[in-house]
Enzyme design. Structure first.
Site, PDB file in Angstrom:
ATOM      1  N   MET A  75      26.247  38.712   7.600  1.00  0.00           N
ATOM      2  CA  MET A  75      26.546  38.164   6.274  1.00  0.00           C
ATOM      3  C   MET A  75      25.685  36.950   5.900  1.00  0.00           C
ATOM      4  SD  MET A  75      28.595  40.351   5.305  1.00  0.00           S
ATOM      5  CE  MET A  75      29.340  41.668   6.232  1.00  0.00           C
ATOM      6  N   CYS A  76      24.701  36.624   6.725  1.00  0.00           N
ATOM      7  CA  CYS A  76      23.800  35.507   6.395  1.00  0.00           C
ATOM      8  C   CYS A  76      22.800  35.939   5.341  1.00  0.00           C
ATOM      9  CB  CYS A  76      23.046  35.037   7.633  1.00  0.00           C
ATOM     10  SG  CYS A  76      24.021  33.998   8.705  1.00  0.00           S
ATOM     11  N   HIS A  77      22.569  35.049   4.388  1.00  0.00           N
ATOM     12  CA  HIS A  77      21.567  35.306   3.355  1.00  0.00           C
ATOM     13  C   HIS A  77      20.169  35.034   3.888  1.00  0.00           C
ATOM     14  CE1 HIS A  77      25.215  34.609   0.967  1.00  0.00           C
ATOM     15  NE2 HIS A  77      24.660  35.408   0.088  1.00  0.00           N
ATOM     16  N   MET A 111      24.037  28.173  10.219  1.00  0.00           N
ATOM     17  CA  MET A 111      23.957  29.344  11.102  1.00  0.00           C
ATOM     18  C   MET A 111      22.562  29.466  11.707  1.00  0.00           C
ATOM     19  SD  MET A 111      27.018  30.184  11.131  1.00  0.00           S
ATOM     20  CE  MET A 111      26.812  31.473  12.312  1.00  0.00           C
ATOM     21  N   GLU A 112      21.548  29.114  10.942  1.00  0.00           N
ATOM     22  CA  GLU A 112      20.179  29.139  11.452  1.00  0.00           C
ATOM     23  C   GLU A 112      19.997  28.097  12.550  1.00  0.00           C
ATOM     24  OE1 GLU A 112      20.159  31.261   7.624  1.00  0.00           O
ATOM     25  OE2 GLU A 112      21.106  29.423   8.304  1.00  0.00           O
ATOM     26  N   ASP A 126      16.526  32.248  30.821  1.00  0.00           N
ATOM     27  CA  ASP A 126      15.648  33.344  31.223  1.00  0.00           C
ATOM     28  C   ASP A 126      14.437  32.853  32.016  1.00  0.00           C
ATOM     29  OD1 ASP A 126      14.772  36.173  31.142  1.00  0.00           O
ATOM     30  OD2 ASP A 126      13.131  35.327  29.956  1.00  0.00           O
TER      31      ASP A 126
END
Length: 158
Positions: A75-77, A111-112, A126
């Site tokens: 749902m992120c633009h 969110m980014e 990693d």
């Protein structure tokens, strides 16, 4: 007052309509930590990790992740990212990642920033996982923690 979930409408997931929002400068800063063995931390500090420069690799991975956030979180633009700054601090047995993201747009960039921090820390893991494994192939001391938004700001474009 009950919290409203903006991404759910009639029991369906929806992308929020941001058409009427103003285009402004937006900034978010997020951080998180990875706990590592002392010997691994020393190898990061001295640049002796076999896979290469851990923090440089994690920085590039973080920037790529920020730019791909809408591909990962449904749902992120898609928004124009104008700046990404990734910084690391090393403590006794912790590497802390801090990511600042800026955009000029209609929706925030938290969110980014969170995605950038998460991928930076996963990349560190990693890069050093061979040194972190125990005799059974597990990671008893390794962990990612405290991923959070430190700041979210809307700024005037004056």
């Amino acid at each position: 007052m009950e919290a409203k979930f903006t991404h759910i409408e009639n029991d369906r997931a929806v992308m929020v309509d941001i058409s009427s929002k103003d285009v402004i400068v937006r900034k978010a800063i997020a951080s998180g930590e990875i706990v590592l063995n002392d010997a691994t931390i020393e190898r990061i500090r001295t640049g002796t990790v076999e896979k290469g420069n851990v923090l440089s690799t994690a920085r590039v991975a973080s920037i790529l992740a920020v730019k791909k956030t809408p591909e990962l979180i449904p749902m992120c633009h898609q928004i124009p990212i104008t700046s990404v700054d990734v910084d690391f601090s090393i403590y006794d047995n912790i590497v802390c990642a801090k990511v600042e993201v800026r955009s000029v747009g209609k929706t925030g960039v938290e969110m980014e920033a969170l995605t950038g921090v998460s991928v930076a820390l996963l990349t560190v893991w990693d890069m050093v996982k061979s040194a972190e494994k125990d005799e059974t192939g597990n990671y008893p001391a390794t962990g990612i923690q405290n991923i959070k938004v430190l700041e979210k700001v809307k700024m005037n474009q004056n």
